[in-house]
Design a protein around this motif. Structure first.
Motif, PDB file in Angstrom:
ATOM      1  N   UNK A  71       0.787  -1.225   0.000  1.00 41.80           N
ATOM      2  CA  UNK A  71       0.000   0.000   0.000  1.00 41.80           C
ATOM      3  C   UNK A  71       0.824   1.283   0.000  1.00 41.80           C
TER       4      UNK A  71
ATOM      5  N   UNK B 288     -12.206  -6.113   4.327  1.00 36.84           N
ATOM      6  CA  UNK B 288     -12.396  -5.208   3.201  1.00 36.84           C
ATOM      7  C   UNK B 288     -11.040  -4.713   2.711  1.00 36.84           C
TER       8      UNK B 288
ATOM      9  N   UNK C 180      -5.040   6.492   6.757  1.00 36.02           N
ATOM     10  CA  UNK C 180      -5.908   6.362   5.582  1.00 36.02           C
ATOM     11  C   UNK C 180      -7.317   5.904   5.959  1.00 36.02           C
ATOM     12  N   UNK C 181      -7.687   4.699   5.573  1.00 35.60           N
ATOM     13  CA  UNK C 181      -9.057   4.224   5.767  1.00 35.60           C
ATOM     14  C   UNK C 181      -9.016   2.746   6.109  1.00 35.60           C
ATOM     15  N   UNK C 182     -10.156   2.164   6.488  1.00 37.73           N
ATOM     16  CA  UNK C 182     -10.129   0.769   6.952  1.00 37.73           C
ATOM     17  C   UNK C 182      -9.537  -0.204   5.936  1.00 37.73           C
ATOM     18  N   UNK C 183      -9.871  -0.020   4.664  1.00 38.88           N
ATOM     19  CA  UNK C 183      -9.357  -0.961   3.666  1.00 38.88           C
ATOM     20  C   UNK C 183      -7.841  -0.894   3.588  1.00 38.88           C
ATOM     21  N   UNK C 184      -7.311   0.320   3.635  1.00 40.42           N
ATOM     22  CA  UNK C 184      -5.857   0.483   3.578  1.00 40.42           C
ATOM     23  C   UNK C 184      -5.231  -0.104   4.834  1.00 40.42           C
ATOM     24  N   UNK C 185      -5.868   0.097   5.975  1.00 44.60           N
ATOM     25  CA  UNK C 185      -5.315  -0.426   7.224  1.00 44.60           C
ATOM     26  C   UNK C 185      -5.332  -1.963   7.251  1.00 44.60           C
TER      27      UNK C 185
ATOM     28  N   UNK D  40      -9.247  15.795   5.091  1.00 44.06           N
ATOM     29  CA  UNK D  40     -10.251  14.732   5.190  1.00 44.06           C
ATOM     30  C   UNK D  40      -9.645  13.619   6.022  1.00 44.06           C
ATOM     31  N   UNK D  41     -10.490  12.847   6.671  1.00 43.78           N
ATOM     32  CA  UNK D  41      -9.929  11.870   7.600  1.00 43.78           C
ATOM     33  C   UNK D  41      -9.141  10.796   6.880  1.00 43.78           C
ATOM     34  N   UNK D  42      -9.375  10.581   5.570  1.00 46.57           N
ATOM     35  CA  UNK D  42      -8.602   9.556   4.864  1.00 46.57           C
ATOM     36  C   UNK D  42      -7.260  10.091   4.363  1.00 46.57           C
ATOM     37  N   UNK D  43      -7.004  11.390   4.521  1.00 46.93           N
ATOM     38  CA  UNK D  43      -5.797  11.974   3.939  1.00 46.93           C
ATOM     39  C   UNK D  43      -4.562  11.745   4.800  1.00 46.93           C
ATOM     40  N   UNK D  44      -3.418  11.934   4.156  1.00 48.30           N
ATOM     41  CA  UNK D  44      -2.177  11.974   4.908  1.00 48.30           C
ATOM     42  C   UNK D  44      -2.207  13.180   5.845  1.00 48.30           C
TER      43      UNK D  44
ATOM     44  N   UNK E  22     -14.866   5.948   5.460  1.00 49.24           N
ATOM     45  CA  UNK E  22     -14.034   7.066   5.003  1.00 49.24           C
ATOM     46  C   UNK E  22     -13.186   6.703   3.787  1.00 49.24           C
TER      47      UNK E  22
ATOM     48  N   UNK F  37     -16.573  13.474   6.847  1.00 47.88           N
ATOM     49  CA  UNK F  37     -16.499  14.933   6.952  1.00 47.88           C
ATOM     50  C   UNK F  37     -17.871  15.588   7.105  1.00 47.88           C
TER      51      UNK F  37
END
Lengths: 281, 792, 168
Positions: A35, C59, A98-103, A184-188, C133, B718
């Motif tokens: 990732x 996911x 990032x987001x759940x999928x990335x985590x 945004x919460x998914x951003x770096x 998100x 957001x």
């Protein structure tokens, strides 16, 4: 977009992985969760000739505690760190990646070896005074987090070395705070500040501050630490100490922030992270 | 008697008929369509914002495995019959329109300009090959800022015009000079309404499939019929040999209301190679080569008497159109003009629109298209005026509202608003938002360092394009018409198919049109299928955009269905030996008035229409279908009152929307659930523009926001949930009484969000911030206000 | 360079043996090789989440996974979320609550939501919002998506028994 062509190997032992990586030369890259690397490859900002996939290599996964030390396998995904609450600051920071999928796919080893100063975990490694285990053709070595990050996306991991494990002290006696600022919460992180505070009564016995995305590598805010160490903890003392958060930094401007704004954010976030770590909020 | 069933399907919350396939992964979007033997297309795009092409070396790409052809603009010169189309030709105004070929010839004008086309055997290999096409450029001076582009000595995007000014278009009514001279108060403000992207989650894509002389183009488009017509002209192919199909389309928001170079290229290549060819846009390409929206700088002057009565408004708009003219590029800023006066009685209005070429991609319609910009001006100017006069901003609005009993109301610009109740939506809004309590809470929070603000927007929108006589060649000069069509066909066993010229991409026509037809046919909407988006099926139509579909396309369905109902009554009357005027449609039964047990169902009637069981009167033709082409007499004017509540972290500049309340009036709802959905999406699109999103080019014309990493559309995290409500004021324009709602949220919300931020920051002395209200901009504005005193 | 490699994809309970380029993205293996076109691609940068599937029950974004990385790992796509002809409670809730308009983000959104509810069967609104998100929607403003996920959470425990995911 799609990656350029590359050769692929999925060795089944660490030794084989090191050998194949070594034979592949400087354009060979390790693949963990992918990732950090695959997004760059899809945009053709990275074009490795060979990917050595670690997915079949045993023993690189999991979070273990040996007395006062956490051992985290390099292939442990961020989600597992996030859900291991006992990891404290590491869990908190991992949960903001990032987001759940990335985590679910991104790994601690991949993130640290990638060395992006905007990533959450590198600065956390600095303040937890972690070390990483590197295995290469010439054997195994341990590198402290302070020595790991050399320049923008450049780490001490050799071209034929595999980052196998992260070790960090259990920070049981420390309070922690993590303040990440992004659009945004998914951003770096535009800027993030991690704080660890060890208190005896009201007195700050020790303190560590890490800065994310305030330079080409993750940083410790030593001036803040020095200002607060040994002082009585209060909103005022924290605020005064946090004013030093950007000392010695020269963060590059980008689309979302000027250098000046980042320095301002570092001071504000440092105060908030300290307050959180000290239990003031 | 009403022609509509007594227990209507219209007005009900019906689950959508299109959803079962979409929630199970069985939608059929452009990239889901696979034709054997398809060749893939990749586009080599300019890396320069402005340059002369010195050479294009195709050799390394041509020699690769899996590559079938590499073609430059020169190679393809004979494949195109005419350059890309722009359709606005306003009377008395020349719009500078350069020749725009699908693949560049000699020069490139923006980053992303197509330079060559690679055709190969699969998705991956054409992308590889495109990297091996070597283009040598001689860079030319670049201009990015539209106001600098208007200065003497600026680099020219198109040297042959000697200027970057594309055109100037003026419209006015009343005596603006007198109004400004005589007013007690005159306020002025420069506002930037920045460049945005449509952001449909599905990128564009095309699949052109030749079969003999006929080519079928599948395209992710909002306008299949227009697309076929324009392609036939650009390629010299008769329309009977072109079929355009819009499959399931993954969002449009105006960005697919276009005829794009890639659509022309695909059909040309299918013809040239006699093979199916496919191109699927990458997101990175979409950011640089799918048209952008907004991008104007507005100089607004508002004049009033000291009691708050508005006396005049003047606006000068500098619109950055980018490097070329696409379908509606120069017209989009002007599209806002009919609602320039907002909900208010303004006796003098004077508007000037200037278009400017820059070395960026074209702007064109994006959700709202000109009307969000106009609404942004007038609503924020009302707040500024209230501040100047020391009046409550809502009181100032009420004072100037066109009153309910004054409709139809003709504005100073000669536009006739159809119906409205602006006080009504504002009253309803304030039932949900206790403003006094809010102000108390706001004070308390400020004392704790939390900066909360509320912003209002009482908007009116013009939509429902048509009427053709107002916007077509006889009116403002679009070389197009905007009626809509519907064909309703009842099958022998009593189910029905509705063919519409509209072409949905999320609006739910399959459901709402079935509801409209169901009431008028006496058939369950589950037995009515709606067919759209295929030029080989059903009548010509103008597509889906501009909040036009329900009030124009839906009305066409209603009219066609009524024609079928009329014929069904005639047949029923013949079968029951009654007079047609004595037949009434009740609960799905065509029955004789006064004899409820004497009836026929639609299945019986349609059966008889197709296979007569007895001799029917000779003036009744066989079959049971009707077509309606509907061109309305006027636009429709939806309206509403929105309130946005934000918290601003004054230390970091971060803005959070904590509450959003929308009261909209789009006439009687067809399917209330779908209306709420449109409003939610529209609000979010506007919050995106106000707080998060901006297409950014640097001074060299390089695109900085080239992916979704940097082009920051908001996620669920957001946003808050929204509160929606409605009032119902029917439009007299159509039989349904409906007005469009697809753009309402987008039109209403940017001023509400900005006003909320300005309200929150008022105690810190911040008087103005241009969108997007990013943390950095807000922080800088606060810092400036604190260090330099209140801004001008 | 880049010979093909063998990969066994275990998708929705069926095993497929493919010879693929190592660079083949999992999303393209699913779509172009197996014809499972319910999984979509909306960006280049792992932002939009339209390609979300379940890999070993979690996911993930299948545009950022190589097909070879999924070798032998159970995969569930939107097509396999519910038994043929049935609907998963989250699918049902999306339909009931008008949680989709154009439908393009929907499969990814549903796959993200089902994974979220597996981890956290009774989420708060904020937990749902943060759980999604990684998925962009341009049509709905997320309002009805969030509502649908919360509604599905309420009915899920009751009906999940009848709607097990199809996995190997």
């Amino acid at each position: 977009m799609i990656p350029a062509q590359f050769d692929y190997a999925a060795p089944e032992t660490l030794e084989d992985a090191i050998r194949v990586l070594s034979e592949g030369g400087p354009e060979a890259k390790l693949l963990a969760g992918g990732h950090s690397l695959l997004p760059l490859m899809k945009l053709r900002l990275a074009t490795p000739s060979l990917l050595v996939d670690l997915r079949k290599v045993p023993g690189l996964h999991g979070v273990h505690r040996d007395n006062g030390t956490w051992r985290i396998g390099a292939l442990t995904p961020h989600a597992e760190l996030e859900h291991t609450a006992e990891l404290g600051l590491v869990a908190r920071a991992a949960g903001t990646i990032a987001d759940p999928q990335v985590r679910n796919r991104g790994t601690i080893g991949g993130s640290l070896a990638h060395g992006d100063p905007a990533s959450d975990l590198p600065a956390v490694m600095l303040v937890t005074e972690a070390s990483v285990t590197l295995r290469g053709p010439d054997g195994q070595r341990t590198v402290a987090a302070t020595e790991l990050f050399r320049d923008y996306m450049e780490t001490a991991v050799g071209t034929a070395e595999v980052l196998t494990e992260v070790r960090l002290g259990a920070m049981d006696a420390w309070g922690f705070g993590y303040q990440k600022f992004n659009r945004r919460s998914e951003d770096w992180a535009m800027v993030a500040v991690s704080a660890l505070v060890k208190q005896t009564g009201d007195v700050c016995e020790d303190v560590r501050i890490g800065l994310t995305n305030m330079g080409s590598v993750p940083l410790r805010a030593h001036a803040v630490e020095e200002a607060l160490r040994g002082q009585a903890i209060s909103a005022e003392s924290i605020a005064q100490a946090a004013e030093h958060a950007d000392e010695g930094t020269d963060p590059p401007a980008d689309l979302n922030a000027s250098s000046e704004y980042k320095r301002h954010l570092a001071r504000v976030l440092c105060r908030r992270a300290l307050a959180e770590a000290a239990g003031l909020k | 008697m009403s022609a509509v069933a007594e227990a209507p399907y219209v007005g009900r919350e019906m689950r959508r008929k299109e959803d079962p396939r979409m929630i199970t992964g069985r939608g059929r979007y452009i990239d889901d369509i696979a034709v054997p033997g398809t060749l893939w297309i990749a586009i080599v795009r300019s890396t320069e914002a402005h340059a002369r092409i010195i050479s294009i070396d195709k050799s390394a790409a041509t020699g690769r495995n899996d590559v079938v052809a590499v073609l430059t603009g020169e190679d393809l010169a004979g494949d195109f019959a005419a350059p890309m189309a722009m359709v606005w030709s306003p009377p008395g105004v020349e719009i500078k329109t350069p020749e725009y070929w699908p693949v560049a010839r000699g020069e490139v004008k923006h980053v992303g300009d197509p330079v060559a086309v690679v055709v190969g055997r699969d998705r991956y290999s054409v992308i590889d090959a495109a990297e091996h096409v070597v283009v040598e450029y001689e860079p030319k001076p670049v201009v990015v800022d539209p106001e600098k582009a208007l200065e003497d000595g600026s680099p020219l995007v198109w040297e042959q015009f000697g200027t970057n000014r594309t055109h100037e278009w003026k419209v006015s009514g009343g005596d603006i000079d007198a109004a400004l001279a005589d007013a007690d108060v005159v306020i002025e403000q420069r506002m930037v309404n920045h460049r945005t992207a449509g952001g449909a989650i599905e990128t564009r894509g095309v699949l052109a499939d030749p079969n003999g002389d006929k080519i079928t183009l599948h395209s992710s488009t909002q306008i299949p019929h227009i697309l076929r017509f324009v392609l036939s002209l650009l390629l010299g192919i008769d329309e009977d040999n072109l079929r355009v199909v819009a499959p399931d389309v993954g969002g449009g928001f105006g960005s697919k209301l276009q005829v794009y170079p890639e659509e022309v290229i695909a059909v040309a290549l299918a013809k040239r190679l006699n093979r199916p060819v496919k191109w699927i846009e990458t997101r990175s390409e979409a950011m640089m080569a799918t048209h952008h929206g907004r991008d104007q700088i507005d100089y607004i002057t508002l004049a009033a008497n000291s009691d708050g009565t508005l006396t005049g408004c003047r606006a000068r708009v500098v619109a950055d159109l980018g490097a070329y003219q696409l379908l509606l590029t120069p017209f989009i800023p002007e599209l806002g003009f009919p609602v320039m006066g907002g909900c208010y009685k303004i006796p003098a209005i004077d508007l000037t629109f200037e278009g400017v070429f820059t070395n960026k991609f074209c702007t064109d319609a994006i959700r709202g298209a000109g009307r969000p910009e106009a609404t942004y001006w007038i609503e924020l100017m009302m707040d500024k005026l209230a501040d100047k006069l020391g009046m409550d901003p809502l009181e100032l609005r009420r004072k100037n509202f066109i009153r309910k009993e004054e409709f139809p109301f003709t504005t100073a610009l000669g536009i006739t608003y159809d119906s409205g109740d602006y006080e009504g939506t504002l009253d309803r809004l304030l039932e949900r938002l206790d403003l006094e309590a809010f102000r108390r809470e706001q004070e308390e929070l400020r004392a704790r360092g939390i900066y909360r603000g509320v912003g209002f927007s009482t908007y009116v929108e013009v939509c429902g394009l048509a009427p053709s006589r107002a916007v077509g060649p006889q009116g403002v000069g679009l070389q197009a018409a905007f009626w809509e069509s519907a064909m309703v066909r009842v099958h022998p066993s009593g189910s029905a198919t509705v063919f519409t010229g509209a072409s949905p991409h999320g609006q739910g026509h399959d459901t709402s049109f079935a509801q409209i037809a169901a009431d008028r046919l006496g058939i369950d909407p589950q037995r009515i299928q709606v067919i759209h988006g295929d030029t080989d099926q059903g009548p010509w139509g103008w597509g889906t955009y501009g909040s036009r579909t329900i009030s124009v396309g839906g009305e066409a369905v209603a009219r066609a269905a009524i024609r079928v109902q009329d014929k069904a009554k005639e047949i029923c009357a013949a079968l029951l030996e009654a007079a047609p005027e004595d037949i009434e449609l009740v609960d799905g039964k065509y029955r004789v008035r006064g004899s409820p047990d004497k009836f026929k169902t639609m299945a019986e009637i349609s059966g008889a229409a197709h296979i007569p069981p007895q001799e029917l009167p000779t003036d009744i033709e066989p079959g049971l279908e009707a077509t309606a082409m509907y061109d309305p007499e006027n636009f429709v004017f939806p309206f509403g009152a929105h309130a946005c509540v934000v918290d601003v972290d004054a230390e970091t500049g971060k803005v959070s929307v904590v509450r959003y309340i929308a009261v909209d009036d789009c006439g009687p709802p067809i399917n209330p659930m779908l209306i709420d959905g449109q409003v939610h999406g529209g609000i979010t699109h506007a919050i995106g523009q106000a707080l998060y999103e901006q297409v950014v080019y640097d001074d060299e014309g390089q695109l900085v926001t080239g992916t979704f990493v940097d082009y920051a559309m908001p996620t669920a995290a957001e946003l808050p949930s929204f509160e929606t409500d409605r009032t119902v004021t029917p439009s007299p324009v159509n039989s349904l009484g409906v007005k469009g709602v697809g753009e309402a949220g987008t039109i209403a919300a940017t001023p509400a969000v900005t006003a909320a931020v300005l309200d929150a920051l008022a105690p810190l002395g911040v008087a103005w911030i241009d969108m997007p209200l990013t943390p950095r901009r807000v922080w800088e504005a606060i810092s400036e206000a604190q260090n330099g005193g209140a801004q001008a | 360079m880049s010979t093909t490699v063998a990969v066994r994809l275990n998708v929705n309970g069926a095993v497929h043996e493919l010879e693929v380029e190592p660079r083949l993205l999992l999303v393209h293996a699913l779509r172009d090789h197996l014809g499972l076109t319910g999984t979509h691609v909306g960006c280049d940068t792992s932002n939009c989440g339209a390609c979300t599937i379940h890999l070993d029950g979690k996911a993930v974004k299948s545009c950022t996974v190589l097909a070879v990385q999924a070798d032998g790992v159970p995969i569930t796509t939107i097509e396999g979320l519910a038994p043929e002809g049935g609907l998963h409670p989250v699918q049902e809730a999306f339909w009931n609550d008008h949680a989709l308009q154009c439908g393009f983000c929907t499969p990814g959104m549903i796959m993200a939501a089902t994974a979220l509810l597996t981890e956290n069967p009774n989420p708060t609104e904020q937990e749902v919002r943060h759980g999604l998100e990684g998925n962009l929607c341009r049509c709905t403003g997320y309002h009805n998506i969030v509502k649908a996920v919360l509604d599905a959470a309420n009915v899920k425990s009751a009906s999940l028994e009848q709607h097990p995911e199809v996995t190997a």
